[in-house]
Design a protein around this motif. Structure first.
Motif, PDB file in Angstrom:
ATOM      1  N   ALA A 438       0.823  -1.208   0.000  1.00  0.00           N
ATOM      2  CA  ALA A 438       0.000   0.000   0.000  1.00  0.00           C
ATOM      3  C   ALA A 438       0.858   1.259   0.000  1.00  0.00           C
ATOM      4  N   ILE A 439       2.058   1.153   0.567  1.00  0.00           N
ATOM      5  CA  ILE A 439       2.934   2.332   0.578  1.00  0.00           C
ATOM      6  C   ILE A 439       3.228   2.788  -0.840  1.00  0.00           C
ATOM      7  N   TYR A 440       3.540   1.804  -1.694  1.00  0.00           N
ATOM      8  CA  TYR A 440       3.853   2.216  -3.061  1.00  0.00           C
ATOM      9  C   TYR A 440       2.596   2.638  -3.809  1.00  0.00           C
ATOM     10  N   ASP A 441       1.447   2.026  -3.514  1.00  0.00           N
ATOM     11  CA  ASP A 441       0.214   2.386  -4.203  1.00  0.00           C
ATOM     12  C   ASP A 441      -0.122   3.858  -4.015  1.00  0.00           C
ATOM     13  N   ARG A 442       0.305   4.443  -2.900  1.00  0.00           N
ATOM     14  CA  ARG A 442       0.049   5.870  -2.681  1.00  0.00           C
ATOM     15  C   ARG A 442       1.344   6.689  -2.701  1.00  0.00           C
ATOM     16  N   VAL A 446       2.685  10.544  -1.040  1.00  0.00           N
ATOM     17  CA  VAL A 446       3.571  10.626   0.122  1.00  0.00           C
ATOM     18  C   VAL A 446       4.417  11.894   0.023  1.00  0.00           C
ATOM     19  N   PRO A 447       4.501  12.704   1.090  1.00  0.00           N
ATOM     20  CA  PRO A 447       5.330  13.922   1.057  1.00  0.00           C
ATOM     21  C   PRO A 447       6.779  13.602   0.712  1.00  0.00           C
ATOM     22  N   PHE A 448       7.469  14.566   0.084  1.00  0.00           N
ATOM     23  CA  PHE A 448       8.838  14.353  -0.368  1.00  0.00           C
ATOM     24  C   PHE A 448       9.746  13.930   0.779  1.00  0.00           C
ATOM     25  N   GLU A 449       9.597  14.539   1.970  1.00  0.00           N
ATOM     26  CA  GLU A 449      10.463  14.206   3.106  1.00  0.00           C
ATOM     27  C   GLU A 449      10.324  12.730   3.469  1.00  0.00           C
ATOM     28  N   ALA A 453      13.120   9.741   3.104  1.00  0.00           N
ATOM     29  CA  ALA A 453      13.497   8.916   4.249  1.00  0.00           C
ATOM     30  C   ALA A 453      13.472   7.438   3.885  1.00  0.00           C
ATOM     31  N   ILE A 454      12.455   6.995   3.148  1.00  0.00           N
ATOM     32  CA  ILE A 454      12.367   5.596   2.722  1.00  0.00           C
ATOM     33  C   ILE A 454      13.495   5.258   1.767  1.00  0.00           C
ATOM     34  N   VAL A 455      13.778   6.163   0.835  1.00  0.00           N
ATOM     35  CA  VAL A 455      14.863   5.934  -0.129  1.00  0.00           C
ATOM     36  C   VAL A 455      16.198   5.777   0.589  1.00  0.00           C
TER      37      VAL A 455
END
Length: 497
Positions: A438-442, A446-449, A453-455
């Motif tokens: 679901a994280i990638y689906d949205r 997701v805000p740039f910050e 952070a995930i990257v």
């Protein structure tokens, strides 16, 4: 009538020579019988140097005592079994001869039938001393020649095993008591990223070094850098300087890497050492990234590629390699989607189970240490009650052990709770993986910050070659397992031009 002589007997036998027929007592008795057969000779002093090397004897307390006696006139002759037992260093042997000559004292070597009061004895002394040093050099060369072959076979070269390991039948094996603590050290450092904070965290949990001391930032740094933990023991990498006796590093081409059992994964070890490398460079913090992959895009030549002003292109200033920002962002996002959605459930469950078993091993180690300390405290209490220990001695033993026991006991429920949490995470893994998708689906929402952070969490490096892009995702996302289980996933993309 023979001249009256006040004689000292010099006895030095190395540990490996203390066998029947060559013991210190044997040399002493031989010298005493010799003195008894000489008219007017009286033994007044015995200088014993048990288990002392003959490489350099000048600073030994018994040597200094003997020289004081010579200079004061307390003795005017010294008997020893052979020159090599006095010293193996030519320079020191000749210095002994000069001092004895200056104070009208004699050196008597029984094996060489040597008396330095004569010119022939002085000349013979020089020749024999040179021979003794040559023999010592031959021994040193033989020992040095055996070091590299022994290292390649994984055999011990001296010294204790590093923390977390022990030598068993000349094989390096994992110490089941220390290994869980060694692994925890790496996990704590990833969390805190400070050596002093990591040391304090271990100490507060009640853990101690092998000799019972508190962990220090120096110890933490040394253990973090030691590649033995990831299964690569470095051998044959130090040597001593002849004059200073200080240990120095050998050239890297002489180092020998020996495989051994690993305590932590290569990825976790690399992560900790990357943090150390970055801290040791002491570069001031740079500006906040304005692009999703800033600082992570590398050229195949090793240089970091940056986006320059208006053209929105990552470019290498060294070889002018380049790629459009929009292109690499699109490729990366497609790869990230595949990564998040393609995590294998079985692998994930296995990974969680391994983490649970590691924490259980650490819990067992902690509980064993608690039981051991409790037994020691009870024994000391009984000894104090029976009057075997003084009040002061009991206090010096009891207080540190009691403090450590309290720290360890406090850690037990925390470890048990962590095991419970991880067990529940395993049960709910289906939902966790669904949330990951679901994280990638949205992703676009997701805000740039948060995206950045995930990257930073999942990306090790992106390498741009002439016609190929290599994306290396170095760690399983923290949203899945708390960031404590490194995992490699590397893919390459061929660019069509």
């Amino acid at each position: 009538m023979s001249e009256k002589k006040r004689v000292g007997i010099w006895v030095r036998v190395s540990t490996d020579r203390q066998v029947e027929g060559d013991s210190p007592e044997h040399h002493e008795n031989r010298a005493r019988h010799y003195a008894e057969l000489k008219d007017g000779w009286t033994v007044v002093e015995l200088y014993r140097l048990d288990s002392m090397s003959g490489k350099s004897v000048w600073e030994y307390p018994e040597t200094k005592r003997m020289l004081r006696d010579v200079k004061s006139g307390h003795i005017n002759a010294l008997i020893f079994s052979r020159l090599a037992r006095l010293a193996r260093n030519t320079k020191e042997l000749l210095e002994f001869a000069d001092i004895f000559k200056a104070h009208n004292a004699d050196l008597i070597s029984l094996a060489e039938n040597l008396d330095t009061s004569t010119h022939g004895g002085k000349f013979f002394y020089t020749l024999i001393a040179a021979q003794a040093e040559w023999e010592r050099s031959e021994i040193v060369d033989r020992v040095k020649a055996s070091v590299a072959p022994r290292a390649r076979m994984g055999k011990p070269l001296g010294g204790a095993a590093t923390y977390g390991y022990k030598w068993v039948n000349k094989e390096l094996v994992i110490d089941p008591t220390e290994a869980p603590v060694r692994k925890l050290l790496y996990e704590l450092f990833v969390k805190h990223q400070r050596k002093k904070v990591t040391a304090k965290a271990l100490n507060d949990l009640g853990y101690r070094t092998r000799n019972g001391s508190l962990f220090s930032d120096t110890t933490i740094g040394r253990l973090l850098r030691d590649s033995t933990a990831k299964g690569q023991r470095v051998a044959n990498y130090t040597q001593t300087k002849e004059k200073s006796k200080n240990w120095v590093l050998k050239p890297k081409e002489e180092w020998i890497i020996v495989p051994c059992p690993a305590v932590v994964s290569t990825e976790l070890w690399d992560q900790c050492n990357a943090i150390l490398d970055a801290q040791e460079r002491k570069r001031p913090p740079g500006p906040k990234p304005v692009h999703l992959l800033s600082g992570l895009v590398k050229c195949h030549c090793g240089k970091t590629m940056y986006v320059y002003h208006k053209n929105k292109i990552y470019r290498c200033t060294t070889c002018n390699n380049r790629i459009a920002l929009a292109d690499i962002d699109e490729i990366y996002e497609a790869h990230l989607k595949e990564y998040l959605q393609g995590i294998n459930l079985n692998d994930y469950l296995k990974q969680h189970d391994e983490q649970i078993q590691e924490k259980k091993a650490l819990l067992e180690t902690t509980q064993r240490e608690c039981a051991k300390l409790s037994r020691q405290i009870n024994e000391w209490a009984l000894m104090r009650a029976d009057g075997e220990l003084s009040k002061e001695t009991f206090a010096s033993l009891y207080q540190p052990a009691e403090n450590q026991l309290r720290q360890l006991e406090k850690n037990v429920p925390e470890l048990e709770a962590e095991i419970d949490v991880r067990t529940i995470q395993m049960i709910n893994s289906d939902k966790i993986l669904t949330d990951a998708k679901a994280i990638y689906d949205r992703w676009k929402e997701v805000p740039f910050e948060e995206q950045r952070a995930i990257v930073e969490i999942v990306t090790n490096q992106i390498e741009i070659a002439k016609d190929e892009i290599t994306i290396n995702l170095a760690h399983t996302p923290k949203l899945l397992n708390g960031g404590n289980s490194p995992h490699d996933l590397t893919d390459s993309y061929w660019l069509l031009t």
